[in-house]
Motif scaffolding. Structure first.
Motif, mmCIF file in Angstrom:
data_model
loop_
_atom_site.group_PDB
_atom_site.id
_atom_site.type_symbol
_atom_site.label_atom_id
_atom_site.label_comp_id
_atom_site.label_asym_id
_atom_site.label_seq_id
_atom_site.Cartn_x
_atom_site.Cartn_y
_atom_site.Cartn_z
ATOM 1 N N ASP A 49 -0.890 4.550 0.221
ATOM 2 C CA ASP A 49 -0.932 3.915 1.533
ATOM 3 C C ASP A 49 -0.078 2.654 1.578
ATOM 4 O O ASP A 49 0.620 2.405 2.559
ATOM 5 N N LYS A 50 -0.122 1.870 0.496
ATOM 6 C CA LYS A 50 0.671 0.640 0.449
ATOM 7 C C LYS A 50 2.158 0.962 0.444
ATOM 8 O O LYS A 50 2.938 0.308 1.125
ATOM 9 N N TYR A 74 2.044 -7.319 -2.551
ATOM 10 C CA TYR A 74 0.721 -7.013 -3.088
ATOM 11 C C TYR A 74 0.752 -7.266 -4.586
ATOM 12 O O TYR A 74 1.721 -6.948 -5.275
ATOM 13 N N ASP A 92 8.546 -5.623 -1.433
ATOM 14 C CA ASP A 92 9.175 -4.941 -0.297
ATOM 15 C C ASP A 92 10.665 -4.770 -0.596
ATOM 16 O O ASP A 92 11.139 -5.155 -1.675
#
Length: 193
Positions: free
Chosen positions: A186-187, A174, A167
């Motif tokens: 999407d992530k 992830y 992030d």
């Protein structure tokens, strides 16, 4: 080195005090007061020594490494600070990695300026890595040549065809395989939206 830095700082402070100026977060030369979140070992990404007042982004420990790209250019991961970052660990001979290339390049293009995407090649020679980048059309985003496996070790990656997604604070959110890169967009969208 401290003595050389202390004398000009003391002189500037004395001149500042004599001028009767108040403190506004910058000295009379227009340079910003150093951020308390920055340290000499980890200068902030986008730090501004020109005094224009741009905000400084603290560099997380995860992004305090340097590498070389497959085309031989130096790469400093501190430049990634402040935005979500996708690290794509691949090997030139890996069919799963080739299958991920198109989607990974698409995500890099779609989220340019909002998120970072960096390939980290390993488990082969730099010449093979260059061929992979050329063959897959993934040269539009940085591709690191990690022949010694230092970046792989840093992120505890033990096999190719893996994504590590950080992030904007540098926290891993992830780590795993995304067959064909499906789900990567999407992530990233979830971290930038």
């Amino acid at each position: 080195m401290r003595a050389r830095m202390a004398l000009p700082a003391a002189l500037a402070a004395a001149l500042f005090a004599l001028a009767g100026c108040g403190s506004n977060g910058s000295d009379d030369m227009g340079t910003a007061t150093p951020s308390k979140t920055a340290s000499p070992a980890q200068p902030p990404a986008g730090s501004d020594e020109s005094g224009t007042g741009k905000s400084e982004v603290p560099v997380p420990e995860a992004l305090t490494f340097k590498a070389t790209t497959v085309d031989g250019k130096p790469f400093d991961a501190r430049t990634l600070a402040g935005k979500p970052t996708v690290l794509w660990f691949w090997a030139p001979w890996c069919p799963k990695c080739k299958a991920q290339a198109e989607e990974t390049a698409k995500v890099a293009a779609d989220y340019q300026g909002k998120a970072n995407v960096v390939g980290v090649a390993g488990l082969d020679t730099n010449a093979a890595m260059q061929d992979f980048v050329s063959d897959t059309g993934t040269g539009s985003f940085p591709q690191l040549s990690d022949e010694t496996g230092e970046v792989w070790k840093r992120f505890e990656v033990t096999e190719q065809s893996r994504y590590v997604i950080l992030d904007k604070t540098g926290k891993t959110v992830y780590e795993g395989v995304l067959p064909g890169g499906k789900g990567l967009a999407d992530k990233v969208a979830g971290l930038t939206g």
